[in-house]
Write a protein that holds these residues in place. Structure first.
Motif, PDB file in Angstrom:
ATOM      1  N   LYS A 105      -1.242 -13.125 -15.602  1.00  0.00           N
ATOM      2  CA  LYS A 105      -0.236 -13.148 -16.664  1.00  0.00           C
ATOM      3  C   LYS A 105      -0.815 -12.731 -18.006  1.00  0.00           C
ATOM      4  O   LYS A 105      -0.139 -12.073 -18.781  1.00  0.00           O
ATOM      5  N   GLY A 106      -2.014 -13.078 -18.287  1.00  0.00           N
ATOM      6  CA  GLY A 106      -2.621 -12.725 -19.562  1.00  0.00           C
ATOM      7  C   GLY A 106      -2.990 -11.258 -19.684  1.00  0.00           C
ATOM      8  O   GLY A 106      -3.400 -10.797 -20.740  1.00  0.00           O
ATOM      9  N   HIS A 107      -2.838 -10.508 -18.577  1.00  0.00           N
ATOM     10  CA  HIS A 107      -3.247  -9.103 -18.562  1.00  0.00           C
ATOM     11  C   HIS A 107      -2.152  -8.188 -18.019  1.00  0.00           C
ATOM     12  O   HIS A 107      -2.452  -7.107 -17.506  1.00  0.00           O
ATOM     13  N   LEU A 108      -0.887  -8.589 -18.116  1.00  0.00           N
ATOM     14  CA  LEU A 108       0.182  -7.780 -17.533  1.00  0.00           C
ATOM     15  C   LEU A 108       0.311  -6.431 -18.232  1.00  0.00           C
ATOM     16  O   LEU A 108       0.338  -5.406 -17.588  1.00  0.00           O
ATOM     17  N   GLY A 109       0.416  -6.427 -19.528  1.00  0.00           N
ATOM     18  CA  GLY A 109       0.383  -5.189 -20.306  1.00  0.00           C
ATOM     19  C   GLY A 109       1.451  -4.177 -19.972  1.00  0.00           C
ATOM     20  O   GLY A 109       2.397  -4.436 -19.230  1.00  0.00           O
ATOM     21  N   SER A 110       1.274  -2.995 -20.502  1.00  0.00           N
ATOM     22  CA  SER A 110       2.277  -1.937 -20.401  1.00  0.00           C
ATOM     23  C   SER A 110       2.353  -1.313 -19.011  1.00  0.00           C
ATOM     24  O   SER A 110       3.316  -0.616 -18.694  1.00  0.00           O
ATOM     25  N   SER A 111       1.382  -1.562 -18.151  1.00  0.00           N
ATOM     26  CA  SER A 111       1.400  -0.974 -16.809  1.00  0.00           C
ATOM     27  C   SER A 111       2.056  -1.892 -15.777  1.00  0.00           C
ATOM     28  O   SER A 111       2.109  -1.550 -14.594  1.00  0.00           O
ATOM     29  N   PHE A 112       2.584  -3.029 -16.213  1.00  0.00           N
ATOM     30  CA  PHE A 112       3.138  -4.032 -15.293  1.00  0.00           C
ATOM     31  C   PHE A 112       4.155  -3.428 -14.323  1.00  0.00           C
ATOM     32  O   PHE A 112       4.027  -3.559 -13.111  1.00  0.00           O
ATOM     33  N   ALA A 113       5.175  -2.768 -14.837  1.00  0.00           N
ATOM     34  CA  ALA A 113       6.214  -2.206 -13.973  1.00  0.00           C
ATOM     35  C   ALA A 113       5.634  -1.156 -13.031  1.00  0.00           C
ATOM     36  O   ALA A 113       5.981  -1.117 -11.838  1.00  0.00           O
ATOM     37  N   ASP A 114       4.758  -0.323 -13.529  1.00  0.00           N
ATOM     38  CA  ASP A 114       4.131   0.689 -12.674  1.00  0.00           C
ATOM     39  C   ASP A 114       3.243   0.047 -11.612  1.00  0.00           C
ATOM     40  O   ASP A 114       3.176   0.536 -10.473  1.00  0.00           O
ATOM     41  N   ASP A 115       2.571  -1.048 -11.957  1.00  0.00           N
ATOM     42  CA  ASP A 115       1.764  -1.769 -10.966  1.00  0.00           C
ATOM     43  C   ASP A 115       2.656  -2.305  -9.845  1.00  0.00           C
ATOM     44  O   ASP A 115       2.301  -2.235  -8.661  1.00  0.00           O
ATOM     45  N   LEU A 116       3.828  -2.825 -10.208  1.00  0.00           N
ATOM     46  CA  LEU A 116       4.767  -3.311  -9.194  1.00  0.00           C
ATOM     47  C   LEU A 116       5.239  -2.165  -8.299  1.00  0.00           C
ATOM     48  O   LEU A 116       5.332  -2.324  -7.077  1.00  0.00           O
ATOM     49  N   LEU A 117       5.545  -1.034  -8.900  1.00  0.00           N
ATOM     50  CA  LEU A 117       5.951   0.127  -8.098  1.00  0.00           C
ATOM     51  C   LEU A 117       4.859   0.521  -7.116  1.00  0.00           C
ATOM     52  O   LEU A 117       5.140   0.852  -5.957  1.00  0.00           O
TER      53      LEU A 117
END
Length: 146
Positions: A105-117
């Motif tokens: 959670k402390g490192h979700l950042g701007s790539s979160f959605a792309d990481d989920l994809l």
């Protein structure tokens, strides 16, 4: 591109709302529900036809038990764990229970959605500062006890 149907499970309302907001803004996701507990999660996932569950590790009826129930009842649903806890044993347990990804959670950042994809496409994500230790915990056999 068809939006990925996602259910968000996190007992922290602020975090849950933030995750939902990020996913809705992305455009690649359709949020089909958000819940504060893992109770009844497999049935809800089936009812809402969720393809992805973002699952908090430390919440009522969440974590490893919820991931295992999802794996057993909804085997085609991708589970990505999110947690403020970065304990190696906890992360390894989530992968053993069926998670495809673990994002701190402390490192979700701007790539979160792309990481989920990426996870929905079969990639494994271990986005924690000590990912190598997690891999070693998953690969190395546990020490024998006498």
């Amino acid at each position: 591109m068809t939006a990925i149907r996602v259910l968000v499970a996190d007992d922290d309302e602020t975090m849950r709302r933030a995750i939902v907001d990020v996913l809705e803004a992305h455009g690649g996701f359709s949020v089909v529900g958000d819940v504060a507990t893992g109770d009844g999660l497999p049935a809800l996932v089936a009812e809402r036809d969720a393809q992805l569950v973002v699952l908090d590790v430390r919440m009522p009826a969440g974590g490893e038990a919820a991931a295992r129930a999802l794996r057993d009842h909804n085997p085609h649903t991708v589970v990505v764990a999110v947690s403020a806890s970065n304990h190696v044993a906890t992360i390894a347990a989530m992968f053993r229970a069926g998670a495809t990804g673990f994002l701190a959670k402390g490192h979700l950042g701007s790539s979160f959605a792309d990481d989920l994809l990426r996870c929905t496409r079969g990639q494994v994500m271990i986005a924690v500062p000590h990912a190598l230790q997690v891999l070693r915990a998953l690969v190395d056999p546990p020490p024998e006890t006498t």
